[in-house]
Design an enzyme around this catalytic site. Sequence first.
Site, PDB file in Angstrom:
ATOM      1  CG  HIS A 215      -0.493   0.199   2.513  1.00 26.44           C
ATOM      2  ND1 HIS A 215      -0.280   1.455   3.057  1.00 26.44           N
ATOM      3  CD2 HIS A 215      -0.167  -0.681   3.496  1.00 26.44           C
ATOM      4  CE1 HIS A 215       0.154   1.333   4.306  1.00 26.44           C
ATOM      5  NE2 HIS A 215       0.246   0.045   4.589  1.00 26.44           N
ATOM      6  CG  ASP A 233       2.286   0.999   7.927  1.00 25.63           C
ATOM      7  OD1 ASP A 233       1.901   0.333   6.953  1.00 25.63           O
ATOM      8  OD2 ASP A 233       1.528   1.385   8.820  1.00 25.63           O
ATOM      9  CD  GLU A 267      -3.295  -0.955   5.070  1.00 28.95           C
ATOM     10  OE1 GLU A 267      -3.301  -1.963   5.789  1.00 28.95           O
ATOM     11  OE2 GLU A 267      -2.870   0.150   5.466  1.00 28.95           O
ATOM     12  CD  GLU A 268      -1.890   2.796   7.269  1.00 24.73           C
ATOM     13  OE1 GLU A 268      -2.564   2.226   8.128  1.00 24.73           O
ATOM     14  OE2 GLU A 268      -0.656   2.666   7.179  1.00 24.73           O
ATOM     15  CG  ASP A 295       1.192  -3.386   5.286  1.00 23.45           C
ATOM     16  OD1 ASP A 295       2.007  -2.516   5.631  1.00 23.45           O
ATOM     17  OD2 ASP A 295      -0.035  -3.280   5.487  1.00 23.45           O
ATOM     18  CG  HIS A 372      -0.101   4.054  12.096  1.00 19.93           C
ATOM     19  ND1 HIS A 372      -1.245   3.387  12.456  1.00 19.93           N
ATOM     20  CD2 HIS A 372       0.245   3.553  10.881  1.00 19.93           C
ATOM     21  CE1 HIS A 372      -1.582   2.531  11.514  1.00 19.93           C
ATOM     22  NE2 HIS A 372      -0.678   2.618  10.543  1.00 19.93           N
TER      23      HIS A 372
END
Length: 420
Positions: A215, A233, A267-268, A295, A372
């Site tokens: 992603h 990520d 995706e998130e 991922d 994140h």
Amino acid sequence: MRTTKFGAVALMLVCATPAFAEAPAKEKEVWISIGTDALETARGSFRAQGEDLAEAREKDGVAVLRVRESQLEKLSKVMHDKLNRCAGFIAHDTEEQALAAVEKSASVQSLASLVSYTLDNGTAVNSLMSAVAETNIRGTISTLSTSWTTRRYNLQSGIDAANWLKSRWTTLASGRSDISVSLFTHPTTTSPQPSVILTIQGTTLPNEVVVLGAHLDSINGSGSSYAAPGADDDASGVAALTEVIRVAVAKGYRPARTVKIMAYAAEEIGLRGSGAIAANYKSTGVNVVGVLQLDMINYRGSSYDIVMVSDYTNASQNTFIRNIITKYLPGVTATSTTCGYGCSDHASWHNQGYAASIPFEALMGQDNPYIHTTSDTLAQTAGTATNSVKFTKLAAAYMAELAKGSTSIALQAEDAEASR
């Protein structure tokens, strides 16, 4: 598959504070499907933030509920912080789509493989793997994680990142008439950021498709105004696929089956990009025989090198990948872990009945703790992409063994043998 009907459980997110009471009345609402094992965690986290939880419906370990668009990012943070899942739920435009996804998920748990798995293309595999270079993977991770403050799905920077990647892949494929690159455009209400798809046309089995995906978007759990470099990520996954493309072209690889390499949008916030593509392929009858998802692959949090996610994946294909590791990556250790419902884009394909697998960087809970956040940078892996190399080689080997076909070196060897 169990035949129990959907039952009501207390989970629907509703307004419970003056701040939410003042929210625009017409804010878009979406439906999500989420594992029932996450319900209590979600309930507690939202209540701690001043929101109550009401009704939802569940079946076979999956719950369906309606939330506001603005709550998706908050839910993503809860799933990551509390359950180590990313995203951990799947977003749907309608209740009907959400309920249908649950039915599909329940019906494909024991999905049989669609192909016969064989390991007999060693010349092509070794040719591709030998050309993989850490410096190239590192360079792509660096570009994706530093050229834009964030690759968030609904910001211009996320769109710009997709356009850059399309250009990069097009450049890599220059001179190959059998390779094309396109944007898969999503409705702007779903994701202004498009997904990127590179296609290598199969030579003898073009109607059978092998998918490799990662992603493109990134997110910061603290909010949209914060930087989200997303080096691990999932710039790492996109970088690995970019290197697979480079070595495929450099080695003159031509697959028997068609290969599609994808960088998914959004995706998130509920696997939106991959969900749309997988649903489209299913509805139009595309014969996808296997899907590999990368991922988070650049942080080694466990003693094992590669960790295969065992749930919401295909057991036969997982065994095939473990066999690839044993044969072509000697010394690389592997084990299994569970990830839960909707934890990455492989779930979108799994729920449509396709065989999907995801090799991961660590056991759940031991993976990169900086994702994140503003700290998801190459600095967390000592400025290198070393851990990604084995995953990139695995992806190249998976492609060559499932899509078959030959590299220029393999063809030269065959010609030399035939001339003797």
